[in-house]
Scaffold this motif. Structure first.
Motif, PDB file in Angstrom:
ATOM      1  N   ARG A  46      43.172  29.126  49.091  1.00 50.61           N
ATOM      2  CA  ARG A  46      43.612  27.826  48.600  1.00 50.61           C
ATOM      3  C   ARG A  46      43.247  26.776  49.609  1.00 50.61           C
ATOM      4  O   ARG A  46      43.174  27.042  50.809  1.00 50.61           O
ATOM      5  CB  ARG A  46      45.139  27.779  48.449  1.00 50.61           C
ATOM      6  N   ALA A  47      43.071  25.543  49.118  1.00 57.69           N
ATOM      7  CA  ALA A  47      42.899  24.424  50.034  1.00 57.69           C
ATOM      8  C   ALA A  47      44.217  24.209  50.782  1.00 57.69           C
ATOM      9  O   ALA A  47      45.273  24.629  50.305  1.00 57.69           O
ATOM     10  CB  ALA A  47      42.536  23.180  49.241  1.00 57.69           C
ATOM     11  N   PRO A  48      44.161  23.555  51.940  1.00 53.57           N
ATOM     12  CA  PRO A  48      45.411  23.234  52.636  1.00 53.57           C
ATOM     13  C   PRO A  48      46.294  22.422  51.697  1.00 53.57           C
ATOM     14  O   PRO A  48      45.861  21.402  51.177  1.00 53.57           O
ATOM     15  CB  PRO A  48      44.976  22.370  53.826  1.00 53.57           C
ATOM     16  N   GLU A  49      47.487  22.884  51.450  1.00 56.53           N
ATOM     17  CA  GLU A  49      48.380  22.113  50.598  1.00 56.53           C
ATOM     18  C   GLU A  49      48.843  20.888  51.375  1.00 56.53           C
ATOM     19  O   GLU A  49      48.672  20.806  52.587  1.00 56.53           O
ATOM     20  CB  GLU A  49      49.587  22.954  50.151  1.00 56.53           C
ATOM     21  N   GLU A  50      49.414  19.932  50.655  1.00 55.00           N
ATOM     22  CA  GLU A  50      50.020  18.800  51.349  1.00 55.00           C
ATOM     23  C   GLU A  50      51.177  19.340  52.164  1.00 55.00           C
ATOM     24  O   GLU A  50      51.925  20.215  51.711  1.00 55.00           O
ATOM     25  CB  GLU A  50      50.564  17.798  50.345  1.00 55.00           C
ATOM     26  N   ARG A  98      41.883  17.903  56.420  1.00 54.52           N
ATOM     27  CA  ARG A  98      41.226  18.999  57.109  1.00 54.52           C
ATOM     28  C   ARG A  98      40.665  18.595  58.462  1.00 54.52           C
ATOM     29  O   ARG A  98      41.059  19.101  59.492  1.00 54.52           O
ATOM     30  CB  ARG A  98      40.049  19.510  56.282  1.00 54.52           C
TER      31      ARG A  98
END
Lengths: 443, 443
Positions: A345-349, A158
């Motif tokens: 959602r969190a930043p995906e890989e 992030r």
């Protein structure tokens, strides 16, 4: 949540709704996670937006009583626990690879967000896990997989998402740092320092994964993947441990102004054609005493990040242990739970950069080479010419009397691993060289 | 985004949709933000999930040509730029308080997410800004407001969200650290070190905000608010600068094994009744040489966080400058833009704990007190009794010959500020004490 918070986001359960947690594993980390989930519960409710409730704890023997845990929470059927409708977030702190992989995939496919502390799993199967999380639209968090409480995963995912990272180098294994630090401060041999680390609980009964660098290599793979937005797996990481480091190596390094640290190094490389690649490696490394990494003592971890705009950053803290690891796991639990309540959602890989992993032979670095040579006039000329023939110039040369002839220590300017390999073979073939004692890279 | 990414979250614009940026301000930071938005554009598209496009740049004089910026992007009407339908994220890098406050509030109320680097604005008006962001369901990011590229805001907001923070102490102002470091390494006076800092561009023409600690106080307010989940504003922060620090203070500290650093300190306090409160303060502080903060040199920043489960963590890096600040701003731009594409919001500021700010007089710390005293038998007994009467014991006492009588340096055990105040007044009233030269707190 303030009283003005009046919107929910997308597929969230909505403010005030409970989030159900399945805890898989109740070892040192699992027990701390469970304890702190209770202790901080009122805070977590506020931070998440709804109560965080443990639905069950999967263990290998549910008949064994565990202090502070209601027996009805314990189960041996991890799969059934994961599938429960009232479970939203699955926390995997079992360890190993195959069984946790099966559980984590099952959880993601069932629409549960997953928090794992499992570096080996992530380093080996990140693509498969990320795909499953993506397809289900859920979160996969693994802050605790690298350097425990040091939030380097979140930072790379992030905070540094607006920058271009060039290099990550870190002390990411506490056991080996403890051993090397003890060797440096007490003059102990590797064997004695390892024994002391074992006695104090810093090394496991079978220390192989730590001392041979495998644990650090998993972390290097994860750091390189996040930092360079590409996929680097455990198998891509060149890995050398510390078991061959001697008290003499430490002493020679010290005299030259260096500490020896086991570093995980991840580099972005740009070829002559302008094409980028990456490398990731773990090996003992000479770090100049004035570098911040050199003063990281005992079992502490530290990660040094070089980014184009940010410049140099360093993050330092406890890289292992039940409490620090639980702190990282719980930060992820709060994040995943919050998304379950509010949506998002969190930043995906994101491996869009898709960079090739450079052949290890192409890695450029400097070398500290310690040799036993004949004590005769002209030997230095012979040895120097071996380096010169390969186009490698010497930065420093130190010669001292040894028990059997002379000891010659050279530090080279940058050369590739493959060139260096050739030089070492040539040196070993010389009559004047009794032995090449050690070759250690510089940071 | 991988090809498997097939869901959007709630109110997101959807994968592939462009995100429009309004840049307010084109000073050192703004110019770097603009440049890097172009340089990294292909990466940002991948990381965000859609192209990131600058819609306009608000400046005070749009007629002035700016290298590398198309004139049609420049505008003097920041309000009109903010209101454009194709603007999703507003980046505020103007500085000051009133005008940026007006713009940021207008942006949030218009449903734009805001990224600001403005510590003074956030420290003064966080509640109002958070409320506006919350009501509109948009993001308010301010990573760059504290320690530039060191991602401490994200760390407190997210990574440490599963832990309980007890104390944050940090070097968060590069100018003052440069000056104190120069005084320590060269023996220079404050005035000479300040002049050097000004010459090298580390200090502004009017250095008041830096040297009097106001800049650090804004950052302390932000750190305390995030760390303790409560609201602490600039006015709550006790603030003392470094302009009274002398070469003699530095030397005395050094002899006793300390460096003097300007620290921002935020503490969670627990009263005898078990009730919690917080304090936040900025003042010159004696830091033991072996503490990691003591070795932070030049204009670097570092933040030391003590959390219950994580233990001690330290984050180190460039705390100022166009590039590092731009890195932090752009990390936020990627985060805010990603949320605009995919839906979801960053964790809002959450002041649920609602802890009172303790009266500064109740702060407990240790003190280094440097006095000029009469050189006569019995003076030490008289002075010691002043401390003893207030129940404060002495940790170390050092007496040396001075030009005018003797110089007496004592280090106390912990005492509250109000008790210490009484002691200093009593000392100053003694015939035996010519002057209390300095009182400096220990960390």
């Amino acid at each position: 949540m303030t009283e003005h918070h009046n919107t929910t986001y997308g597929n969230g359960k909505g403010e005030g709704q409970p989030v159900g947690i399945a805890l898989l594993g109740l070892g040192t980390v699992g027990a701390e996670v469970f304890r702190l989930l209770n202790e901080y519960n009122a805070d977590f409710t506020q931070r998440v937006g709804g109560p965080v409730e443990v639905r069950g704890v999967a263990v290998s023997d549910a008949s064994k009583a565990r202090e502070g845990i209601a027996p009805e929470l314990l189960t041996e059927d991890a799969h059934a626990l994961i599938q429960r409708e009232d479970v939203d977030v699955v926390v995997e702190v079992i360890g190993g690879i195959d069984y946790p992989r099966e559980l984590v995939l099952a959880a993601l496919r069932a629409g549960k967000s997953v928090v794992t502390a499992n570096k080996a799993l992530v380093a080996a199967h990140a693509d498969e896990l990320a795909k499953a999380a993506d397809e289900a639209g859920v979160d996969l968090y693994f802050e605790a997989a690298v350097a425990a409480a040091i939030p380097v995963v979140g930072m790379l995912r992030r905070s540094l998402a607006g920058d271009k990272i060039q290099r990550i180098s870190g002390i990411v294994n506490g056991t080996t740092n403890f051993i090397l630090d003890a060797m440096e401060t007490t003059g102990a041999s590797y064997e004695d320092a390892l024994a002391e680390a074992t006695r104090l609980g810093y090394a496991e009964a079978d220390p192989t994964a730590d001392v041979e660098g495998h644990d650090a290599a998993s972390k290097a793979a994860i750091l390189a993947s996040l930092g360079f937005h590409t996929r680097v797996t455990f198998d891509d990481v060149h890995c050398e441990g510390i078991s061959a480091i001697t008290a003499e190596d430490i002493q020679a390094a010290n005299q030259a102004g260096y500490s020896i640290k086991l570093l995980a190094i991840c580099e972005r490389l740009t070829g002559e054609d302008g094409k980028e690649s990456v490398n990731a490696r773990v090996h003992p490394t000479l770090v100049p005493k004035e570098h911040p990494l050199a003063s990281v003592s005992k079992s502490f971890n530290a990660i040094f990040v070089e980014a184009e705009a940010a410049g140099s950053l360093m993050f330092y803290g406890n890289g292992a242990g039940g409490n620090p690891t639980a702190s990282a796991v719980l930060g992820d639990v709060v994040g995943a739970s919050r998304n379950k309540v509010h949506g998002g959602r969190a930043p995906e890989e994101n491996t869009y950069a898709n960079l090739p992993v450079a052949d290890f032979g192409q890695t450029q670095t400097r070398y500290h080479i310690d040799m036993q040579v004949k004590d005769r006039t002209g030997v230095l000329a012979v040895i120097s010419s071996v380096f010169a023939e390969q186009g490698v110039s010497l930065r420093t040369v130190r010669q001292e009397e040894g028990k059997d002839g002379a000891r010659l220590i050279v530090v080279t300017h940058a050369a590739t691993e493959s060139v260096l390999d050739g030089i070492v073979r040539a040196l070993e073939g010389l009559d004047d060289v009794h032995a090449v004692n050690s070759v250690i890279r510089l940071s």
